[in-house]
Design a protein around this motif. Structure first.
Motif, short mmCIF file in Angstrom:
data_model
loop_
_atom_site.label_atom_id
_atom_site.label_comp_id
_atom_site.label_asym_id
_atom_site.label_seq_id
_atom_site.Cartn_x
_atom_site.Cartn_y
_atom_site.Cartn_z
N ILE A 78 0.82 -1.21 0.00
CA ILE A 78 0.00 0.00 0.00
C ILE A 78 0.85 1.26 0.00
N ALA A 79 0.61 2.12 -0.99
CA ALA A 79 1.28 3.42 -1.01
C ALA A 79 0.28 4.49 -0.57
N VAL A 80 0.71 5.36 0.33
CA VAL A 80 -0.13 6.48 0.74
C VAL A 80 0.54 7.75 0.25
N LEU A 81 -0.11 8.43 -0.68
CA LEU A 81 0.51 9.58 -1.36
C LEU A 81 -0.20 10.89 -1.07
N ASP A 82 0.60 11.96 -1.09
CA ASP A 82 0.03 13.30 -1.12
C ASP A 82 0.45 13.90 -2.45
N VAL A 83 0.12 13.21 -3.52
CA VAL A 83 0.58 13.60 -4.85
C VAL A 83 -0.61 13.65 -5.79
N GLU A 84 -0.68 14.72 -6.60
CA GLU A 84 -1.74 14.82 -7.60
C GLU A 84 -1.29 14.09 -8.86
N LEU A 85 -2.08 13.08 -9.30
CA LEU A 85 -1.70 12.32 -10.49
C LEU A 85 -2.50 12.88 -11.67
N ASP A 86 -2.29 14.17 -11.92
CA ASP A 86 -3.05 14.85 -12.97
C ASP A 86 -2.16 15.97 -13.51
N VAL A 87 -2.50 16.46 -14.70
CA VAL A 87 -1.77 17.60 -15.23
C VAL A 87 -2.20 18.79 -14.39
N ARG A 88 -1.22 19.46 -13.86
CA ARG A 88 -1.56 20.51 -12.92
C ARG A 88 -2.39 21.61 -13.58
N GLU A 119 3.01 4.96 -15.04
CA GLU A 119 4.14 4.04 -15.10
C GLU A 119 4.91 4.00 -13.78
N THR A 120 5.20 5.21 -13.27
CA THR A 120 5.96 5.28 -12.02
C THR A 120 5.26 4.51 -10.92
N VAL A 121 3.93 4.72 -10.82
CA VAL A 121 3.18 4.06 -9.76
C VAL A 121 3.18 2.55 -9.98
N ALA A 122 2.87 2.14 -11.23
CA ALA A 122 2.78 0.70 -11.51
C ALA A 122 4.12 0.03 -11.28
N GLU A 123 5.20 0.69 -11.71
CA GLU A 123 6.52 0.08 -11.57
C GLU A 123 7.03 0.05 -10.14
N SER A 124 6.46 0.92 -9.32
CA SER A 124 6.93 0.95 -7.92
C SER A 124 6.61 -0.35 -7.21
N GLY A 125 5.62 -1.07 -7.74
CA GLY A 125 5.25 -2.34 -7.10
C GLY A 125 4.06 -2.22 -6.15
N ALA A 126 3.56 -0.99 -5.99
CA ALA A 126 2.38 -0.83 -5.12
C ALA A 126 1.17 -1.40 -5.83
N ASP A 127 0.33 -2.16 -5.14
CA ASP A 127 -0.90 -2.61 -5.80
C ASP A 127 -2.14 -1.92 -5.26
N VAL A 128 -1.98 -1.15 -4.17
CA VAL A 128 -3.09 -0.30 -3.73
C VAL A 128 -2.52 1.07 -3.41
N VAL A 129 -3.20 2.11 -3.90
CA VAL A 129 -2.72 3.48 -3.69
C VAL A 129 -3.83 4.31 -3.05
N PHE A 130 -3.49 4.99 -1.97
CA PHE A 130 -4.41 5.98 -1.40
C PHE A 130 -3.75 7.33 -1.59
N THR A 131 -4.44 8.28 -2.22
CA THR A 131 -3.83 9.61 -2.33
C THR A 131 -4.82 10.69 -1.89
N ASP A 186 6.16 13.20 -3.03
CA ASP A 186 6.70 13.39 -4.36
C ASP A 186 6.92 12.01 -4.99
N LEU A 187 6.34 11.82 -6.19
CA LEU A 187 6.40 10.50 -6.83
C LEU A 187 7.83 10.00 -7.00
N ASP A 188 8.76 10.95 -7.23
CA ASP A 188 10.15 10.56 -7.46
C ASP A 188 10.74 9.87 -6.22
N ASP A 189 10.15 10.16 -5.06
CA ASP A 189 10.68 9.58 -3.82
C ASP A 189 10.06 8.24 -3.47
N LEU A 190 9.07 7.80 -4.27
CA LEU A 190 8.33 6.60 -3.90
C LEU A 190 9.20 5.35 -3.97
#
Ligand code: ADP
Ligand code: MG
Length: 514
Positions: free
Chosen positions: A227-237, A269-281, A323-327
């Motif tokens: 489970i990844a818990v993010l404070d990241v917007e996965l949208d074009v700002r 891609e970043t999220v899928a490749e991170s290996g997380a299968d559930v994401v809460f943002t 920040d997604l880069d830190d995931l």
């Protein structure tokens, strides 16, 4: 010479005392009929028309718009009772009111307020000793804990039969969070969901959040979840200057679209490749990203409230990432199973097992909003008393039996107390009688007859309470019938009621600024 503004009001001496005492008594009186298994409920309607139906002393007193400062002190008694031990709020308020009533009689007999205060404090000490003497000798096992839970819930809107199964659920919940370091009461939450009957209330080994998947194509269940818990917007700002393009040719338009798509695909891609299968943002997820993640089998919840995100992170052991880069994988939390369910108009996500199972949720069901609200209060109280009883290992007989022994011991020891203070000590014993008297009155019995019978039974048998079981009301040993309260609930009631009553009785000058 005037030292106060002309608008301020001042009441002094006996007038001040009696007006304060009357206000305090009136407040206590207002909750008296709710005490015990046959206590009635109150319907409180606020100025906006919102309705609360409850049997809970602290809730009633807080919903009533009480302004008188002395009356407010009785409300504080029940608040502190709620805060310290979670139950006994009606008992404490009623006791405080009766201590004030007795104080009023003493003042009329010219017993000075300071004598009353001293006498009450001495009597309270004796009461605490009497409570110690009543404490159970047997270990507090699951059976006793269930009794504690059930005693605290009888008379609440739980309906006879379900109180037993609810008690079971409550004990299971507290056992679940019982560690070597004590009971982690905060790790038990209560989630209410309207629909079905209260019998459907169950324990969830984890947490429940009000969320539905960001995309219909996402799985409704994931096992062994990372489970990844993010404070990241996965949208074009949106509104971001960088995302605005000056378009003056079709090539540029295509380039702009490509750039946007590229950005979104990059997120997915970043999220899928991170290996997380559930994401809460806590932020938004663009449809395109949600769609891509759905195709990868990732379950995403978007737009979480901060407190939900905190709860998910703490329950699953996830670290929130901004920040997604830190995931990284080390930020992930885990759970055995995450599944989404629909209840009427509501979608809920259940996060269960694994790390998440350090917390539990009592998932409360009930037919209407009023029912689930009252159940939530009753279960909250039951969780508190079971935690209290488990931590201290001390319970005392309920159904008025402890109060009968308190009053008896105080009267016995009063004989050795000199002067007018003796009157105050005896008056304290008379005030404590309010609990068995009220239990009697609320079951339709004559309070005096019951008091006499209880004292006689106490004299001959030891423990004697007025036990209500279904339609039957008998005088017997409450321990034999599983009617038990945590010792700390009784101690707190004696202490907080004494404190408030003596404080109010000592006031002889009320100065109110307009
Ligand atoms: P409070 O807000 O003070 O907890 P309640 O309405 O919960 O008020 O009533 C608590 C009292 O009811 C306690 O004295 C408890 O011992 C008593 N009680 C609980 N269950 C029973 C029962 N089955 N028979 C008699 N008394 C009971
Ligand atoms: Mg109670």
């Amino acid at each position: 010479m005037f030292i106060m503004s002309e608008d301020s009001q001042r009441t002094q001496g006996r007038d001040a005392q009696s007006s304060n005492i009357m206000a305090g008594k009136a407040v206590a009186e207002s909750v008296r009929t709710t005490l015990g298994p046959r206590g009635m409920d109150k319907m409180l309607v606020d100025s906006g028309g919102d309705v609360v139906i409850t049997n809970d002393g602290a809730t009633i007193l807080n919903e009533m718009d009480i302004e008188h400062p002395a009356a407010q002190m009785i409300v504080e008694v029940s608040d502190s009772q709620e805060e310290e031990v979670g139950d006994g709020t009606t008992t404490a308020a009623v006791l405080a009111g009766n201590l004030l009533g007795e104080a009023e009689d003493l003042i009329e007999q010219d017993v000075h307020a300071t004598t009353i205060v001293e006498g009450y404090h001495e009597a309270a000490e004796i009461a605490l000793e009497a409570i110690d003497e009543q404490v159970n000798e047997a270990d507090v096992d699951d059976e006793i804990l269930r009794q504690v839970a059930e005693s605290s819930m009888t008379g609440k809107g739980t309906g006879g039969l379900t109180a037993a199964s609810l008690a079971e659920t409550v004990v299971e919940a507290i056992r679940h969070v019982d560690t070597d370091a004590g009971v982690a009461r905060d790790n038990v939450t209560v989630h209410t969901q309207i629909g079905a009957s209260s019998n459907a209330t169950e324990l969830v080994p984890g947490i429940v959040v009000d969320e539905d998947p960001a995309h219909d194509g996402m799985p409704s269940e994931v096992e062994d979840a990372s489970i990844a818990v993010l404070d990241v917007e996965l949208d074009v700002r949106t509104g971001d200057v960088d995302a605005e393009y000056a378009i003056d040719s079709i090539d540029q338009l295509n380039a702009a679209i490509d750039a946007e798509e590229g950005e979104l695909e990059g997120y997915a891609e970043t999220v899928a490749e991170s290996g997380a299968d559930v994401v809460f943002t806590t932020e938004d997820v663009a449809d395109r990203v949600a769609n891509a993640l759905a195709n990868e089998g990732v379950l995403v919840f978007e737009g979480l409230g901060d407190s939900d995100a905190r709860q998910v992170a703490s329950a699953t052991g996830a670290r929130r990432v901004g920040d997604l880069d830190d995931l990284e994988e080390s930020d992930f939390g885990s759970a055995d199973r995450i599944h989404t369910e629909t209840y009427g108009d509501d979608d809920l996500a259940f996060v269960e097992g694994g790390a998440a199972a350090e917390t539990v949720t009592v998932f409360v069901r009930g037919g209407t909003e009023h029912i689930v609200d009252e159940l939530e209060r009753a279960i909250g109280d039951a969780l508190d008393v079971v935690a209290t009883a488990l931590e201290s290992g001390e319970v005392v007989p309920g159904a008025g039996a402890t109060e009968i022994s308190i009053a008896d011991k105080i009267r016995e020891e009063a004989a050795g107390i000199e002067g007018r203070k003796q009157l105050a000590v005896t008056a304290f014993a008379d005030a404590v009688d309010i609990v068995p008297r009220t239990l009697a009155a609320n079951t339709g019995r004559d309070p005096i007859d019951v008091l006499v019978d209880l004292r006689a039974a106490h004299e001959s048998e030891g423990r004697a309470g007025l036990i209500t079981k279904g339609d039957e009301v008998t005088i017997d040993d409450p321990f034999e019938h599983g009617v038990v309260d945590p010792a700390d609930v009784k101690r707190e009631a004696v202490e907080s009621a004494t404190e408030a009553a003596t404080m109010i009785a000592r006031i002889d000058d009320v100065i109110a600024a307009e």
